[in-house]
Every structure is written in structure tokens, then in C-alpha cells.
Design a protein around this motif. Structure first.
Motif, PDB file in Angstrom:
ATOM      1  N   ASP A  18     -41.909  51.499  19.806  1.00  0.00           N
ATOM      2  CA  ASP A  18     -42.486  50.363  20.525  1.00  0.00           C
ATOM      3  C   ASP A  18     -41.530  49.987  21.643  1.00  0.00           C
ATOM      4  O   ASP A  18     -40.365  49.648  21.383  1.00  0.00           O
ATOM      5  CB  ASP A  18     -42.684  49.180  19.565  1.00  0.00           C
ATOM      6  CG  ASP A  18     -43.313  47.962  20.231  1.00  0.00           C
ATOM      7  OD1 ASP A  18     -43.470  47.977  21.460  1.00  0.00           O
ATOM      8  OD2 ASP A  18     -43.626  46.997  19.516  1.00  0.00           O
ATOM      9  N   ALA A  48     -39.656  46.875  21.148  1.00  0.00           N
ATOM     10  CA  ALA A  48     -38.900  46.721  19.896  1.00  0.00           C
ATOM     11  C   ALA A  48     -37.545  46.072  20.170  1.00  0.00           C
ATOM     12  O   ALA A  48     -36.953  46.250  21.244  1.00  0.00           O
ATOM     13  CB  ALA A  48     -38.702  48.079  19.231  1.00  0.00           C
ATOM     14  N   SER A  79     -36.877  45.156  14.774  1.00  0.00           N
ATOM     15  CA  SER A  79     -38.271  44.713  14.638  1.00  0.00           C
ATOM     16  C   SER A  79     -39.153  45.756  13.959  1.00  0.00           C
ATOM     17  O   SER A  79     -40.226  45.432  13.471  1.00  0.00           O
ATOM     18  CB  SER A  79     -38.848  44.370  16.017  1.00  0.00           C
ATOM     19  OG  SER A  79     -38.760  45.477  16.886  1.00  0.00           O
ATOM     20  N   HIS A  80     -38.705  47.002  13.921  1.00  0.00           N
ATOM     21  CA  HIS A  80     -39.438  48.072  13.219  1.00  0.00           C
ATOM     22  C   HIS A  80     -38.440  48.796  12.314  1.00  0.00           C
ATOM     23  O   HIS A  80     -38.298  50.022  12.376  1.00  0.00           O
ATOM     24  CB  HIS A  80     -40.063  49.046  14.218  1.00  0.00           C
ATOM     25  CG  HIS A  80     -41.112  48.427  15.089  1.00  0.00           C
ATOM     26  ND1 HIS A  80     -42.440  48.376  14.731  1.00  0.00           N
ATOM     27  CD2 HIS A  80     -41.022  47.799  16.280  1.00  0.00           C
ATOM     28  CE1 HIS A  80     -43.124  47.772  15.686  1.00  0.00           C
ATOM     29  NE2 HIS A  80     -42.287  47.409  16.638  1.00  0.00           N
ATOM     30  N   GLU A  88     -39.594  51.908  10.059  1.00  0.00           N
ATOM     31  CA  GLU A  88     -39.796  53.137  10.821  1.00  0.00           C
ATOM     32  C   GLU A  88     -38.459  53.717  11.264  1.00  0.00           C
ATOM     33  O   GLU A  88     -38.245  54.933  11.233  1.00  0.00           O
ATOM     34  CB  GLU A  88     -40.672  52.866  12.040  1.00  0.00           C
ATOM     35  CG  GLU A  88     -42.108  52.509  11.719  1.00  0.00           C
ATOM     36  CD  GLU A  88     -42.314  50.999  11.636  1.00  0.00           C
ATOM     37  OE1 GLU A  88     -41.365  50.277  11.268  1.00  0.00           O
ATOM     38  OE2 GLU A  88     -43.425  50.547  11.957  1.00  0.00           O
TER      39      GLU A  88
END
Length: 430
Positions: free
Chosen positions: A180, A183, A202-203, A206
Motif C-alpha cells: 500500500d 502504508a 499499518s500492514h 503482511e
């Protein structure tokens, strides 16, 4: 005590911390002599059946036990990245308990400790408590890293920690940017007197998934290091930088869950083979941001002159789009004529002083291109010592094989720019 079975895998268990009781202990930490000294079993009751109870067992370390009992993490977070065992304890104690290792998809999320449940200690007695998840020190959005020297007693220098943590940050930001473009990734806090640091992403799930896959690839030993990393979208250059940093300071690096459980270890001594492959590949590879998109070199020269003369250089003065303007700014930066904030470097000033001698200007540009990451990689790919000896038509195959972060279509477009540049270099040489 049917709830504390004697299982072959663990032998005789002993409860050392009890967190919840309903008739019998329902959430507790037990010790087994079979496990290492600093590893425990966390047992959580999942359900009651006609003939038995079921429990979920996982391993926890001393750090996790401390964080749970200090109320820093949810009990649910202990299960992140862990092997979960289903243990069934018959009420008829003449029958043996059973233990089954569960696959990730077989773990019943509803049977884990509910969101927000943790432990509190009042007057030396532990008990379960429910509070908003954001009130815990960390959650799923966090991971931790740890620097250490297994047999070293000399303190780790700040410069070493800074170099390695910066390299780690660049890897994470590169991975997240592909997940992203918006991100976020930032340090959260470090423990006083330790070499541990928490990061918030934020991720994060992943990110950690790709980190774990990268770690497996680097330790695999089958030689498919580069292909594996590229398939993950992980830049081999950043991985080499990271391993070199660890080797330079003789340190190891653990990646841990937010609860403090080690989920990956990077030991440079065990990565020598993969590091050699990375080194050989990276001599020929180039990241997307180091590959020019500006077709006309004359516009790069004009941009440098405008900077030297404090004149505007924009879509109105050049009659091209704003996006194309960015291409020429990027090309000047790639060649080392400007720095990160757009100021002219000594190479840029040297180019600006040769504005009446086009041949001399191109000599400077060729020298800068040969020592740029893109030019050097292309020469290594071609096996030559001069950019003039590179076949311009090899640009597409070079980028398709060795460009990092480019789709095949984008690589073909960038290859066209490289052909334009090399054709112009050869024209000026003649």
C-alpha cells in the motif's frame, strides 16, 4: 488432576502461574522439564464435552510471561506465529490425554482468548481483566526486533545499532510500499538497557509474512535466492545491505512478535551462500528509482543550467507535462548532478561551467552514467568496462532480468530511454 495431564511430549507438568479459575484452573502457565529453562506452556481452556475438556497449548518464553503478567499484551496475542496444540483431557483419569498439533487453518479463532482479555495482578494474585485493545502496550500492528551477540560481552555500539536498524527500516518500507503506497512504518519504543525495539506498521501482518518467507528463502540452500526474493517483491539490494551490516558488526538479528516470541533469526554466518549470490546479482541489478525515464539528455543539461542560473524549469518554460519535468529532475539526481533536496552538487556545477562545450558536457554525463547504479549494472550485465561497448539493443533484456520493482511493460518503456541515451552517447563520441 485431569486438567494437568502427563503427556509424552511434555512429561509431568507443574503450574507456576494461574490466571483464571472456574472450578479448576482454566488459563495458566505450566513448566515442563522437557522444555528449555526459559520456555513454558501456556494452557487455555477452549470447551467442555461429555467426556473431556479441550485446551489449546502454546510455548511462551520468559519475556512473554513477564509482559502478560505486567498487563502489557493481550492473551490472544500470545498465539501469533505459534504452533498450537489441541490437548484433550478425559474426566476419566484412567484414560490417557491426547495431543494433536494443529494446522493454522484448523485453529478455531473463537476458541482463543477473546479480544481485550489480559491479566492483572492485585495484591500478588493474578486474574483476568477485559479492557479496550488500544490500552495494551502493543497489538497486532506491532513487531519487535532484537540485536545480540551470542557470546559477546562488549556492549553493542550505537553506530552499529543505528546502521542495522536503518537497514531493517528500508527493507520494511520497501515491502510495505508494494502492499500500500500509503502504508506507515515507524519505531514505537525501545526497552531501556536492551537492544530491543518495537516498530508499528499499518500492514504488519503482511510485512511479517514476507519477512518470514524471505528468511526461509535465504536459509533454504537450494540456490533460488534471487528468484524467490523477487517473487516476493523484496529488493535483493536491501537484503544484501542488511546482511553486510550484521557481518560488519558480528551481530545477529531476531524478529519477534509483539508479545516477544522469536519468529525469525538472521544469522549472517549461516547466510554466506545466499549473501554471495546476492552480491553477484546486485552487481547487475538496479532499482526502479535508479533507471532514467527522461528520453532527451539535452533537457537534463538544460535543467542543470537552469539550477545554476537560478532560472525556472517547469512545464510552462519547457512546454512539457509536470510528470515529464519530474523525469528530468530525477535523471539529474540519478547522475549525481543534484542532491536529495535538488541542490547542485560539485558534479552539477562542473557540468554547468562547460555549457559552451557540448562534447565536454557529454564526457561528464557519460562518466557519471558509468558510475551510476544503472550504468554500472548495465556494464556488468554486458561484461564490458566502458558504456560505449554495451549494445544499445540489450537494454530491454537487461531490465527484464535485473530491474527491481518494474513490471515487464514498464521495463520495456525504460529500456527505450536507455537506448536513446546510449545512442546519443555514441553520436557525441563520434
Amino acid at each position: 488432576m485431569y486438567y494437568l495431564p502427563n503427556i509424552e511430549k511434555y512429561g509431568k507438568l507443574k503450574i507456576i502461574s494461574e490466571y483464571m479459575r472456574y472450578d479448576v484452573p482454566r488459563a495458566f502457565i505450566a513448566k515442563s522439564k522437557v522444555l528449555p529453562k526459559d520456555v513454558y506452556i501456556f494452557s487455555y481452556w477452549t470447551d467442555e464435552y461429555d467426556t473431556h475438556d479441550e485446551w489449546y497449548y502454546i510455548h511462551v518464553n520468559e519475556d512473554e510471561k513477564r509482559r502478560v503478567e505486567n498487563g502489557e499484551v493481550q492473551l490472544r496475542d500470545l498465539y501469533n506465529y505459534k504452533t498450537v496444540y489441541s490437548v484433550k483431557t478425559p474426566f476419566d483419569q484412567t484414560k490417557p490425554a491426547t495431543l494433536i498439533e494443529l494446522n493454522a487453518q484448523d485453529v478455531d479463532e473463537e476458541s482463543l482468548p477473546p479480544v481485550g482479555f489480559g491479566v492483572e495482578c492485585i495484591d500478588g494474585v493474578f486474574g483476568m481483566v477485559k479492557k479496550p485493545a488500544e490500552e495494551y502496550k502493543t497489538g497486532d500492528a506491532f513487531h519487535e526486533v532484537r540485536l545480540f551477540k551470542p557470546r559477546g560481552i562488549k556492549p553493542i555500539s550505537w553506530s552499529a545499532a543505528q546502521q542495522i536498524l536503518s537497514a531493517w527500516g528500508r527493507i520494511c518500507e520497501s515491502i510495505l510500499d508494494k502492499v500500500d503506497t500509503n502504508a506507515t512504518f515507524s519505531p514505537s519504543y525501545a526497552e531501556v538497557g536492551s537492544y530491543k525495539m518495537q516498530f508499528k506498521a499499518s500492514h504488519n501482518k503482511e510485512l511479517i509474512s514476507k519477512v518470514l518467507s524471505s528468511n526461509i528463502i535465504l536459509n533454504d540452500g537450494n540456490g533460488n535466492y534471487i528468484e524467490g526474493l523477487k517473487a516476493l517483491g523484496v529488493d535483493p539490494r536491501l537484503i544484501e545491505e542488511f546482511i553486510v551490516s550484521l557481518a560488519e558488526h558480528d551481530l545477529q538479528f531476531d524478529v519477534r512478535s509483539n508479545s516477544g516470541w522469536t519468529i525469525a533469526n538472521f544469522n549472517y554466518k549461516e547466510l554466506e551462500d545466499s549473501a554471495q549470490h546476492l552480491k553477484e546479482f546486485n552487481q547487475k541489478s538496479v532499482g526502479s528509482h535508479n533507471i532514467p525515464q527522461a528520453d532527451e539528455i539535452s533537457r537534463v543539461i538544460k535543467y542543470v543550467h537552469a539550477k545554476a542560473d537560478f532560472r525556472p524549469y517547469n512545464s510552462e518554460t519547457e512546454n512539457i507535462t509536470d510528470r515529464q519535468i519530474l523525469y528530468y529532475e530525477s535523471a539529474a539526481r540519478m547522475l549525481g548532478f543534484t542532491d536529495k533536496v535538488g541542490m547542485l552538487t560539485p558534479a552539477g556545477w562542473k557540468l554547468s561551467l562547460c555549457r559552451d562545450n557540448e562534447v565536454e558536457q557529454y564526457k561528464i554525463i557519460v562518466e557519471r552514467f558509468e558510475t551510476s547504479l544503472c550504468g554500472w549494472a548495465w556494464m556488468q550485465y554486458a561484461g564490458v568496462q566502458s558504456i560505449y561497448d554495451v549494445n544499445p539493443d540489450s537494454s530491454e533484456e537487461f531490465l527484464l532480468q535485473y530491474a527491481i520493482g518494474l513490471s515487464p511493460d514498464t521495463a520495456k518503456r525504460r529500456a527505450k530511454t536507455l537506448r536513446h541515451w546510449l545512442t546519443r552517447f555514441n553520436q557525441m563520441k563520434q
